[in-house]
Design a protein around this motif. Structure first.
Motif, PDB file in Angstrom:
ATOM      1  N   LEU A 195      63.375 -14.362 -16.181  1.00  0.00           N
ATOM      2  CA  LEU A 195      63.919 -14.247 -17.530  1.00  0.00           C
ATOM      3  C   LEU A 195      63.474 -12.939 -18.181  1.00  0.00           C
ATOM      4  CD1 LEU A 195      63.498 -17.856 -18.967  1.00  0.00           C
ATOM      5  CD2 LEU A 195      65.447 -16.859 -17.800  1.00  0.00           C
ATOM      6  N   THR A 196      64.321 -12.420 -19.032  1.00  0.00           N
ATOM      7  CA  THR A 196      63.957 -11.244 -19.816  1.00  0.00           C
ATOM      8  C   THR A 196      63.474 -11.663 -21.202  1.00  0.00           C
ATOM      9  OG1 THR A 196      66.255 -10.987 -20.536  1.00  0.00           O
ATOM     10  CG2 THR A 196      65.549  -9.707 -18.620  1.00  0.00           C
ATOM     11  N   GLU A 197      63.731 -12.913 -21.572  1.00  0.00           N
ATOM     12  CA  GLU A 197      63.250 -13.448 -22.850  1.00  0.00           C
ATOM     13  C   GLU A 197      62.807 -14.878 -22.654  1.00  0.00           C
ATOM     14  OE1 GLU A 197      61.846 -13.453 -26.424  1.00  0.00           O
ATOM     15  OE2 GLU A 197      62.731 -11.650 -25.615  1.00  0.00           O
ATOM     16  N   PRO A 198      61.524 -15.188 -22.622  1.00  0.00           N
ATOM     17  CA  PRO A 198      60.437 -14.224 -22.718  1.00  0.00           C
ATOM     18  C   PRO A 198      60.276 -13.422 -21.431  1.00  0.00           C
ATOM     19  CG  PRO A 198      59.541 -16.452 -22.521  1.00  0.00           C
ATOM     20  CD  PRO A 198      61.018 -16.573 -22.577  1.00  0.00           C
ATOM     21  N   ALA A 199      59.998 -12.150 -21.608  1.00  0.00           N
ATOM     22  CA  ALA A 199      59.874 -11.228 -20.476  1.00  0.00           C
ATOM     23  C   ALA A 199      58.769 -11.668 -19.532  1.00  0.00           C
ATOM     24  CB  ALA A 199      59.599  -9.817 -20.989  1.00  0.00           C
ATOM     25  N   GLY A 200      59.077 -11.681 -18.244  1.00  0.00           N
ATOM     26  CA  GLY A 200      58.084 -12.011 -17.232  1.00  0.00           C
ATOM     27  C   GLY A 200      58.114 -13.446 -16.766  1.00  0.00           C
ATOM     28  N   LEU A 201      58.713 -14.349 -17.554  1.00  0.00           N
ATOM     29  CA  LEU A 201      58.743 -15.758 -17.168  1.00  0.00           C
ATOM     30  C   LEU A 201      59.568 -15.919 -15.899  1.00  0.00           C
ATOM     31  CD1 LEU A 201      59.174 -18.805 -19.448  1.00  0.00           C
ATOM     32  CD2 LEU A 201      60.477 -18.656 -17.352  1.00  0.00           C
ATOM     33  N   MET A 202      58.994 -16.621 -14.939  1.00  0.00           N
ATOM     34  CA  MET A 202      59.650 -16.893 -13.667  1.00  0.00           C
ATOM     35  C   MET A 202      59.920 -18.390 -13.572  1.00  0.00           C
ATOM     36  SD  MET A 202      59.652 -13.886 -12.165  1.00  0.00           S
ATOM     37  CE  MET A 202      59.935 -14.247 -10.446  1.00  0.00           C
ATOM     38  N   GLN A 203      61.036 -18.749 -12.944  1.00  0.00           N
ATOM     39  CA  GLN A 203      61.365 -20.162 -12.755  1.00  0.00           C
ATOM     40  C   GLN A 203      61.607 -20.420 -11.277  1.00  0.00           C
ATOM     41  OE1 GLN A 203      63.452 -21.969 -16.453  1.00  0.00           O
ATOM     42  NE2 GLN A 203      64.622 -20.153 -15.917  1.00  0.00           N
ATOM     43  N   GLY A 204      61.097 -21.548 -10.811  1.00  0.00           N
ATOM     44  CA  GLY A 204      61.204 -21.899  -9.404  1.00  0.00           C
ATOM     45  C   GLY A 204      62.146 -23.051  -9.158  1.00  0.00           C
TER      46      GLY A 204
END
Length: 145
Positions: free
Chosen positions: A65-74
């Motif tokens: 994700l860019t918002e919030p920046a850095g959030l990754m989803q698996g």
């Protein structure tokens, strides 16, 4: 209802208290009442920035994700990425949905598509705080969708 896969299936808004010293947060949502996959993983997110203490409703279902920046989803137990809402069998007793937040002393270095087990293994020894919210959901009648 709107957060379930019987309706819109959008992620719920969530918030938590900041943990001093946290360098990132991990979010897991799972259903330990599901069969045959127990627990059924509904959401895996990591590298939530330390300044972020809430997530809005309806996050995009993508790996980075860019918002919030850095959030990754698996990957969920369904194999999709991002939030996958409750979908207990019609007529089952209420299922319990555990939303767990973990404050870590480091960001995690994980590949795209990481699973709940990958995240928990990488977080071992780095958890400096945690919290949990448990909600229930039951689908009594078969919806028209």
């Amino acid at each position: 209802m709107k957060h379930s896969e019987y309706a819109d299936g959008v992620s719920p808004p969530l918030r938590w208290s900041a943990v001093p010293g946290a360098k990132s947060y991990v979010l897991l949502a799972e259903d330990p009442d599901a069969k045959p996959i127990t627990p059924f993983v509904h959401w895996v997110a990591w590298n939530i920035p330390p300044a972020v203490t809430s997530l809005p409703e309806g996050l995009q279902e993508q790996e980075r994700l860019t918002e919030p920046a850095g959030l990754m989803q698996g990957a969920t137990s369904r194999g999709s990425v991002g939030y996958y809402g409750p979908r207990p069998p019609v007529g089952d007793p209420p299922h319990h949905y555990h939303f767990q937040i973990f404050a870590l002393d480091t960001p995690l270095q994980l590949p795209l598509g990481a699973t709940r087990d990958d995240v928990l293994k990488a977080a071992t020894g780095h958890v400096i705080g945690k919290g949990e919210l448990v909600g229930t959901y039951r689908q009594e009648v078969k919806p028209p969708k």
